[in-house]
Design a protein around this motif. Structure first.
Motif, PDB file in Angstrom:
ATOM      1  N   LEU A 160     -37.375  10.555  23.644  1.00  0.00           N
ATOM      2  CA  LEU A 160     -38.523   9.806  24.173  1.00  0.00           C
ATOM      3  C   LEU A 160     -39.817  10.240  23.494  1.00  0.00           C
ATOM      4  CD1 LEU A 160     -39.803   7.863  26.259  1.00  0.00           C
ATOM      5  CD2 LEU A 160     -39.901   9.804  27.838  1.00  0.00           C
ATOM      6  N   LEU A 161     -39.971  11.530  23.317  1.00  0.00           N
ATOM      7  CA  LEU A 161     -41.184  12.044  22.681  1.00  0.00           C
ATOM      8  C   LEU A 161     -41.255  11.612  21.221  1.00  0.00           C
ATOM      9  CD1 LEU A 161     -43.609  13.811  23.513  1.00  0.00           C
ATOM     10  CD2 LEU A 161     -42.390  15.768  22.563  1.00  0.00           C
ATOM     11  N   LEU A 162     -40.147  11.735  20.507  1.00  0.00           N
ATOM     12  CA  LEU A 162     -40.136  11.370  19.095  1.00  0.00           C
ATOM     13  C   LEU A 162     -40.333   9.867  18.892  1.00  0.00           C
ATOM     14  CD1 LEU A 162     -37.309  13.710  17.786  1.00  0.00           C
ATOM     15  CD2 LEU A 162     -39.740  13.847  17.243  1.00  0.00           C
ATOM     16  N   ASN A 163     -39.871   9.060  19.825  1.00  0.00           N
ATOM     17  CA  ASN A 163     -40.109   7.618  19.732  1.00  0.00           C
ATOM     18  C   ASN A 163     -41.589   7.292  19.789  1.00  0.00           C
ATOM     19  OD1 ASN A 163     -37.409   6.996  19.496  1.00  0.00           O
ATOM     20  ND2 ASN A 163     -37.112   6.501  21.654  1.00  0.00           N
ATOM     21  N   GLN A 164     -42.345   8.090  20.529  1.00  0.00           N
ATOM     22  CA  GLN A 164     -43.787   7.882  20.604  1.00  0.00           C
ATOM     23  C   GLN A 164     -44.485   8.265  19.300  1.00  0.00           C
ATOM     24  OE1 GLN A 164     -45.630   6.557  23.210  1.00  0.00           O
ATOM     25  NE2 GLN A 164     -43.650   6.072  24.134  1.00  0.00           N
ATOM     26  N   LEU A 165     -43.881   9.181  18.548  1.00  0.00           N
ATOM     27  CA  LEU A 165     -44.470   9.612  17.283  1.00  0.00           C
ATOM     28  C   LEU A 165     -44.148   8.653  16.141  1.00  0.00           C
ATOM     29  CD1 LEU A 165     -43.623  13.445  17.348  1.00  0.00           C
ATOM     30  CD2 LEU A 165     -45.551  12.277  18.405  1.00  0.00           C
ATOM     31  N   ALA A 166     -43.098   7.873  16.299  1.00  0.00           N
ATOM     32  CA  ALA A 166     -42.543   7.095  15.185  1.00  0.00           C
ATOM     33  C   ALA A 166     -43.522   6.088  14.596  1.00  0.00           C
ATOM     34  CB  ALA A 166     -41.266   6.389  15.638  1.00  0.00           C
ATOM     35  N   THR A 167     -44.393   5.520  15.425  1.00  0.00           N
ATOM     36  CA  THR A 167     -45.285   4.463  14.941  1.00  0.00           C
ATOM     37  C   THR A 167     -46.607   5.002  14.387  1.00  0.00           C
ATOM     38  OG1 THR A 167     -46.184   4.171  17.167  1.00  0.00           O
ATOM     39  CG2 THR A 167     -44.304   2.792  16.551  1.00  0.00           C
ATOM     40  N   HIS A 168     -46.795   6.313  14.470  1.00  0.00           N
ATOM     41  CA  HIS A 168     -48.075   6.873  14.018  1.00  0.00           C
ATOM     42  C   HIS A 168     -48.130   6.970  12.498  1.00  0.00           C
ATOM     43  CE1 HIS A 168     -51.746   9.198  14.060  1.00  0.00           C
ATOM     44  NE2 HIS A 168     -51.170  10.130  13.308  1.00  0.00           N
ATOM     45  N   GLU A 169     -49.215   6.499  11.939  1.00  0.00           N
ATOM     46  CA  GLU A 169     -49.445   6.597  10.495  1.00  0.00           C
ATOM     47  C   GLU A 169     -50.443   7.715  10.238  1.00  0.00           C
ATOM     48  OE1 GLU A 169     -50.630   2.846   8.938  1.00  0.00           O
ATOM     49  OE2 GLU A 169     -48.789   1.815   9.536  1.00  0.00           O
ATOM     50  N   GLY A 170     -49.937   8.824   9.793  1.00  0.00           N
ATOM     51  CA  GLY A 170     -50.807   9.961   9.541  1.00  0.00           C
ATOM     52  C   GLY A 170     -50.127  11.261   9.919  1.00  0.00           C
ATOM     53  N   PRO A 171     -50.852  12.364   9.837  1.00  0.00           N
ATOM     54  CA  PRO A 171     -50.272  13.681  10.111  1.00  0.00           C
ATOM     55  C   PRO A 171     -49.784  13.822  11.555  1.00  0.00           C
ATOM     56  CG  PRO A 171     -52.354  13.888   8.936  1.00  0.00           C
ATOM     57  CD  PRO A 171     -52.252  12.466   9.362  1.00  0.00           C
ATOM     58  N   ILE A 172     -48.732  14.604  11.717  1.00  0.00           N
ATOM     59  CA  ILE A 172     -48.136  14.864  13.027  1.00  0.00           C
ATOM     60  C   ILE A 172     -47.821  16.344  13.154  1.00  0.00           C
ATOM     61  CG2 ILE A 172     -46.060  14.525  14.441  1.00  0.00           C
ATOM     62  CD1 ILE A 172     -45.895  11.689  13.425  1.00  0.00           C
ATOM     63  N   ILE A 173     -48.061  16.888  14.351  1.00  0.00           N
ATOM     64  CA  ILE A 173     -47.587  18.225  14.712  1.00  0.00           C
ATOM     65  C   ILE A 173     -46.825  18.099  16.028  1.00  0.00           C
ATOM     66  CG2 ILE A 173     -48.226  20.563  15.407  1.00  0.00           C
ATOM     67  CD1 ILE A 173     -50.748  20.261  13.675  1.00  0.00           C
ATOM     68  N   LEU A 174     -45.615  18.614  16.042  1.00  0.00           N
ATOM     69  CA  LEU A 174     -44.790  18.669  17.247  1.00  0.00           C
ATOM     70  C   LEU A 174     -44.417  20.127  17.455  1.00  0.00           C
ATOM     71  CD1 LEU A 174     -42.837  17.693  19.509  1.00  0.00           C
ATOM     72  CD2 LEU A 174     -41.170  17.202  17.695  1.00  0.00           C
ATOM     73  N   ALA A 175     -44.763  20.673  18.609  1.00  0.00           N
ATOM     74  CA  ALA A 175     -44.535  22.102  18.809  1.00  0.00           C
ATOM     75  C   ALA A 175     -44.371  22.409  20.289  1.00  0.00           C
ATOM     76  CB  ALA A 175     -45.701  22.905  18.230  1.00  0.00           C
ATOM     77  N   GLY A 176     -43.821  23.586  20.561  1.00  0.00           N
ATOM     78  CA  GLY A 176     -43.691  24.032  21.937  1.00  0.00           C
ATOM     79  C   GLY A 176     -42.459  24.876  22.165  1.00  0.00           C
ATOM     80  N   ASP A 177     -42.094  24.956  23.426  1.00  0.00           N
ATOM     81  CA  ASP A 177     -40.906  25.686  23.860  1.00  0.00           C
ATOM     82  C   ASP A 177     -39.804  24.651  24.083  1.00  0.00           C
ATOM     83  OD1 ASP A 177     -38.898  27.056  25.143  1.00  0.00           O
ATOM     84  OD2 ASP A 177     -40.183  27.958  26.680  1.00  0.00           O
ATOM     85  N   PHE A 178     -38.827  24.610  23.176  1.00  0.00           N
ATOM     86  CA  PHE A 178     -37.793  23.589  23.206  1.00  0.00           C
ATOM     87  C   PHE A 178     -36.557  24.013  24.001  1.00  0.00           C
ATOM     88  CE2 PHE A 178     -40.484  22.304  19.772  1.00  0.00           C
ATOM     89  CZ  PHE A 178     -40.392  20.918  19.736  1.00  0.00           C
ATOM     90  N   ASN A 179     -36.555  25.221  24.539  1.00  0.00           N
ATOM     91  CA  ASN A 179     -35.404  25.699  25.308  1.00  0.00           C
ATOM     92  C   ASN A 179     -34.079  25.371  24.611  1.00  0.00           C
ATOM     93  OD1 ASN A 179     -36.230  27.193  27.631  1.00  0.00           O
ATOM     94  ND2 ASN A 179     -37.085  25.306  28.483  1.00  0.00           N
ATOM     95  N   SER A 180     -34.042  25.648  23.337  1.00  0.00           N
ATOM     96  CA  SER A 180     -32.892  25.299  22.483  1.00  0.00           C
ATOM     97  C   SER A 180     -31.900  26.462  22.431  1.00  0.00           C
ATOM     98  CB  SER A 180     -33.387  24.945  21.085  1.00  0.00           C
ATOM     99  OG  SER A 180     -34.352  25.880  20.630  1.00  0.00           O
TER     100      SER A 180
END
Length: 249
Positions: A160-180
């Motif tokens: 869901l989060l990545l779908n929101q980033l998909a349409t952005h034209e320009g730099p992106i930062i995605l970060a945090g605690d992913f509990n991976s």
């Protein structure tokens, strides 16, 4: 919720836009600190934030609680903080918080309930103006769901989060605690990141918080260059903060 130096806290409405944005940087350099601050349970937490308040453009915090100490930090350092409260207890909100020197162009919040304990985790996307005539920067701050038997909800939250980033034209930062903390979670995360054409920040001396031998905290990016990246050892939280200096192309 938005907390701003010299102002009372306000609720940011969906699709509320800032049409007169100020650039988040005044040069080609952009420094960020990513940190799960463990609900500010340890006494040195706020002092540590003070140390980096003036040298970073963005603080991406997880498990941030709106205690008087954190609110005072925001006001004292003339910051603007956007938070998606995952839950509230005794009038204190807890969730991801992105702290900056400028008001974002817009902000979108997300919450996902933990499948077992039913307490939500939150995520936040904020958008910032870069230098004049530059494209905007999209910043996603996430605390991923933790307590689940399967991977369905985890996959749903990240996608869901990545779908929101998909349409952005320009730099992106995605970060945090992913509990991976499991092989399955890491596999989903890496697969979705590759599909989104994001790159992962690597650390030479990797002192990230781990569980079951796997790292929990990450920084991913697009259309930026890395100047330097390091992890800072501290006892001010149960996670070590990630400090990354980007160069704007």
């Amino acid at each position: 919720m938005r907390y701003q130096s010299g102002q009372t806290a306000k609720l940011v409405e969906p699709n509320e836009m800032n049409f007169l944005p100020t650039s988040i940087v005044d040069s080609k350099r952009l420094s960020i600190l990513v940190w799960n601050i463990f609900k500010q349970k340890r006494s040195e937490c706020i002092h540590f934030l003070d140390t980096y308040a003036n040298t970073t453009a963005l603080l991406l915090l997880q498990e941030a609680q709106t205690t008087p100490q954190l609110i005072n930090f925001i006001h004292r350092n003339h910051k603007i903080a956007d938070q998606v409260p995952a839950y509230t207890f005794k009038d204190v909100y807890s969730g991801v918080m992105t702290v900056s020197n400028v008001t974002p162009i817009n902000a979108i919040g997300f919450k996902e309930k933990e499948p077992l304990i039913r307490i939500p985790k939150s995520a936040l996307i904020t958008q910032y103006q870069l230098l004049e005539n530059q494209k905007t920067l999209l910043v996603a701050n996430i605390h991923a769901v933790n307590f689940s038997l399967g991977i369905k909800i985890y996959n749903q939250q990240i996608k869901l989060l990545l779908n929101q980033l998909a349409t952005h034209e320009g730099p992106i930062i995605l970060a945090g605690d992913f509990n991976s903390w499991s092989r399955q979670r890491l596999h989903i995360l890496y697969r979705l990141i590759r599909m989104s054409n994001l790159k992962m920040v690597n650390f030479t001396s990797d002192m990230r918080k781990t569980f079951m031998g796997r790292p929990l905290d990450f920084v991913f990016y697009r259309d930026l260059a890395i100047d330097q990246a390091k992890i800072i050892h501290t006892d001010a939280s149960d996670h070590n903060p990630l400090l990354v200096d980007f160069i704007i192309n």
